[in-house]
Design a protein around this motif. Structure first.
Motif, PDB file in Angstrom:
ATOM      1  N   GLN A  10       0.806  -1.221   0.000  1.00 41.39           N
ATOM      2  CA  GLN A  10       0.000   0.000   0.000  1.00 41.39           C
ATOM      3  C   GLN A  10       0.838   1.269   0.000  1.00 41.39           C
ATOM      4  N   ASN A  11       2.162   1.133   0.052  1.00 40.26           N
ATOM      5  CA  ASN A  11       3.036   2.310   0.091  1.00 40.26           C
ATOM      6  C   ASN A  11       3.863   2.450  -1.180  1.00 40.26           C
ATOM      7  N   GLY A  12       3.227   2.346  -2.321  1.00 38.87           N
ATOM      8  CA  GLY A  12       3.929   2.589  -3.576  1.00 38.87           C
ATOM      9  C   GLY A  12       4.231   4.069  -3.720  1.00 38.87           C
ATOM     10  N   GLU A  13       5.294   4.386  -4.450  1.00 44.07           N
ATOM     11  CA  GLU A  13       5.676   5.778  -4.671  1.00 44.07           C
ATOM     12  C   GLU A  13       4.999   6.272  -5.949  1.00 44.07           C
ATOM     13  N   VAL A  14       4.193   7.313  -5.835  1.00 41.60           N
ATOM     14  CA  VAL A  14       3.438   7.853  -6.965  1.00 41.60           C
ATOM     15  C   VAL A  14       3.976   9.239  -7.296  1.00 41.60           C
ATOM     16  N   SER A  15       4.255   9.461  -8.579  1.00 38.29           N
ATOM     17  CA  SER A  15       4.731  10.767  -9.022  1.00 38.29           C
ATOM     18  C   SER A  15       4.287  11.006 -10.458  1.00 38.29           C
ATOM     19  N   VAL A  16       4.320  12.272 -10.866  1.00 41.05           N
ATOM     20  CA  VAL A  16       4.044  12.635 -12.252  1.00 41.05           C
ATOM     21  C   VAL A  16       5.388  12.857 -12.919  1.00 41.05           C
ATOM     22  N   THR A  17       5.595  12.201 -14.060  1.00 38.83           N
ATOM     23  CA  THR A  17       6.856  12.304 -14.764  1.00 38.83           C
ATOM     24  C   THR A  17       6.610  12.657 -16.221  1.00 38.83           C
ATOM     25  N   SER A  18       7.591  13.285 -16.823  1.00 39.61           N
ATOM     26  CA  SER A  18       7.491  13.653 -18.223  1.00 39.61           C
ATOM     27  C   SER A  18       8.272  12.629 -19.046  1.00 39.61           C
ATOM     28  N   LEU A  19       7.671  12.126 -20.095  1.00 42.21           N
ATOM     29  CA  LEU A  19       8.306  11.121 -20.943  1.00 42.21           C
ATOM     30  C   LEU A  19       8.711  11.744 -22.269  1.00 42.21           C
ATOM     31  N   ASP A  20       9.917  11.421 -22.741  1.00 45.29           N
ATOM     32  CA  ASP A  20      10.296  11.896 -24.069  1.00 45.29           C
ATOM     33  C   ASP A  20       9.817  10.889 -25.114  1.00 45.29           C
ATOM     34  N   GLY A  21       9.915  11.243 -26.395  1.00 42.77           N
ATOM     35  CA  GLY A  21       9.368  10.418 -27.468  1.00 42.77           C
ATOM     36  C   GLY A  21       9.896   8.999 -27.497  1.00 42.77           C
ATOM     37  N   LYS A  22      11.212   8.821 -27.342  1.00 44.75           N
ATOM     38  CA  LYS A  22      11.799   7.483 -27.376  1.00 44.75           C
ATOM     39  C   LYS A  22      11.293   6.647 -26.210  1.00 44.75           C
ATOM     40  N   ARG A  23      11.215   7.261 -25.063  1.00 48.49           N
ATOM     41  CA  ARG A  23      10.774   6.564 -23.849  1.00 48.49           C
ATOM     42  C   ARG A  23       9.327   6.098 -23.988  1.00 48.49           C
ATOM     43  N   ILE A  24       8.495   6.877 -24.627  1.00 45.33           N
ATOM     44  CA  ILE A  24       7.096   6.501 -24.815  1.00 45.33           C
ATOM     45  C   ILE A  24       7.011   5.246 -25.677  1.00 45.33           C
ATOM     46  N   LYS A  25       7.803   5.182 -26.742  1.00 47.04           N
ATOM     47  CA  LYS A  25       7.771   4.010 -27.614  1.00 47.04           C
ATOM     48  C   LYS A  25       8.226   2.761 -26.880  1.00 47.04           C
TER      49      LYS A  25
ATOM     50  N   LEU B 279      -2.058  11.348 -24.327  1.00 49.13           N
ATOM     51  CA  LEU B 279      -0.774  11.560 -23.666  1.00 49.13           C
ATOM     52  C   LEU B 279      -0.033  12.721 -24.313  1.00 49.13           C
ATOM     53  N   TRP B 280      -0.086  12.822 -25.630  1.00 52.85           N
ATOM     54  CA  TRP B 280       0.556  13.928 -26.338  1.00 52.85           C
ATOM     55  C   TRP B 280      -0.089  15.260 -25.961  1.00 52.85           C
ATOM     56  N   ILE B 281      -1.423  15.294 -25.915  1.00 53.30           N
ATOM     57  CA  ILE B 281      -2.139  16.512 -25.528  1.00 53.30           C
ATOM     58  C   ILE B 281      -1.719  16.930 -24.118  1.00 53.30           C
ATOM     59  N   ASN B 282      -1.461  15.956 -23.288  1.00 53.51           N
ATOM     60  CA  ASN B 282      -1.100  16.189 -21.893  1.00 53.51           C
ATOM     61  C   ASN B 282       0.365  16.597 -21.732  1.00 53.51           C
ATOM     62  N   GLY B 283       1.077  16.770 -22.823  1.00 55.89           N
ATOM     63  CA  GLY B 283       2.485  17.150 -22.735  1.00 55.89           C
ATOM     64  C   GLY B 283       3.381  15.987 -22.370  1.00 55.89           C
ATOM     65  N   ASN B 284       2.971  14.768 -22.705  1.00 49.58           N
ATOM     66  CA  ASN B 284       3.720  13.537 -22.420  1.00 49.58           C
ATOM     67  C   ASN B 284       3.987  13.339 -20.928  1.00 49.58           C
ATOM     68  N   LYS B 285       3.063  13.809 -20.102  1.00 47.18           N
ATOM     69  CA  LYS B 285       3.180  13.594 -18.660  1.00 47.18           C
ATOM     70  C   LYS B 285       2.423  12.331 -18.289  1.00 47.18           C
ATOM     71  N   ALA B 286       3.080  11.508 -17.497  1.00 45.04           N
ATOM     72  CA  ALA B 286       2.476  10.254 -17.075  1.00 45.04           C
ATOM     73  C   ALA B 286       2.571  10.119 -15.565  1.00 45.04           C
ATOM     74  N   VAL B 287       1.689   9.312 -14.999  1.00 49.53           N
ATOM     75  CA  VAL B 287       1.747   9.002 -13.571  1.00 49.53           C
ATOM     76  C   VAL B 287       2.589   7.736 -13.422  1.00 49.53           C
ATOM     77  N   ARG B 288       3.620   7.832 -12.606  1.00 49.72           N
ATOM     78  CA  ARG B 288       4.558   6.724 -12.401  1.00 49.72           C
ATOM     79  C   ARG B 288       4.330   6.153 -11.005  1.00 49.72           C
ATOM     80  N   VAL B 289       4.110   4.836 -10.941  1.00 52.70           N
ATOM     81  CA  VAL B 289       3.938   4.163  -9.650  1.00 52.70           C
ATOM     82  C   VAL B 289       5.088   3.175  -9.485  1.00 52.70           C
ATOM     83  N   LEU B 290       5.884   3.375  -8.438  1.00 47.95           N
ATOM     84  CA  LEU B 290       7.042   2.533  -8.156  1.00 47.95           C
ATOM     85  C   LEU B 290       6.714   1.629  -6.979  1.00 47.95           C
TER      86      LEU B 290
END
Length: 128
Positions: free
Chosen positions: A54-69, A87-98
């Protein structure tokens, strides 16, 4: 007012852009951390090696084009294309859960990426 909108489609376009922009800002600034952790756990089938699930690390991260593919889960569907456009409209920002595991040397931490606009999985970080 409605008659003016019908005669001038620029106002309709402007209104739609404002709505999309507002939704984009709201979807990336108000994140339910617990909700995303639960989604990530569900995606990895509640892996028994995850520590303190229940203690995953959640953050918003920006992905570049290569990383998205690299991250995108291949799904030949129209929804996957819509997900990429959102995702493109959103500026390639994604929610990252570690999620940390008890065997990070071999298995590594499990990282799941979500599109904050559609709440769908974009992909995973894979230990190489």
């Amino acid at each position: 007012m409605l008659g003016a909108l019908k005669k001038n489609p620029v106002w309709v376009t402007l209104l739609l852009l404002i709505i999309v922009a507002a939704y984009t800002v709201i979807s990336t600034t108000s994140i339910s951390e617990k909700g995303y952790v639960n989604r990530a756990l569900n995606e990895v089938d509640y892996n028994k090696h995850i520590l303190n699930s229940q203690n995953g690390e959640v953050s918003v991260t920006s992905l570049d084009g290569k990383r998205i593919k690299e991250l995108f889960v291949p799904k030949p569907t129209t929804f996957a294309k819509i997900n990429r456009i959102a995702l493109w409209i959103n500026g390639n920002k994604a929610v990252r859960v570690l999620l940390h595991t008890d065997n990070e040397g071999l298995q590594g931490p499990i990282t799941v990426y979500f599109n904050p606009m559609t709440k769908q999985v974009i992909g995973y970080d894979v230990l190489e």
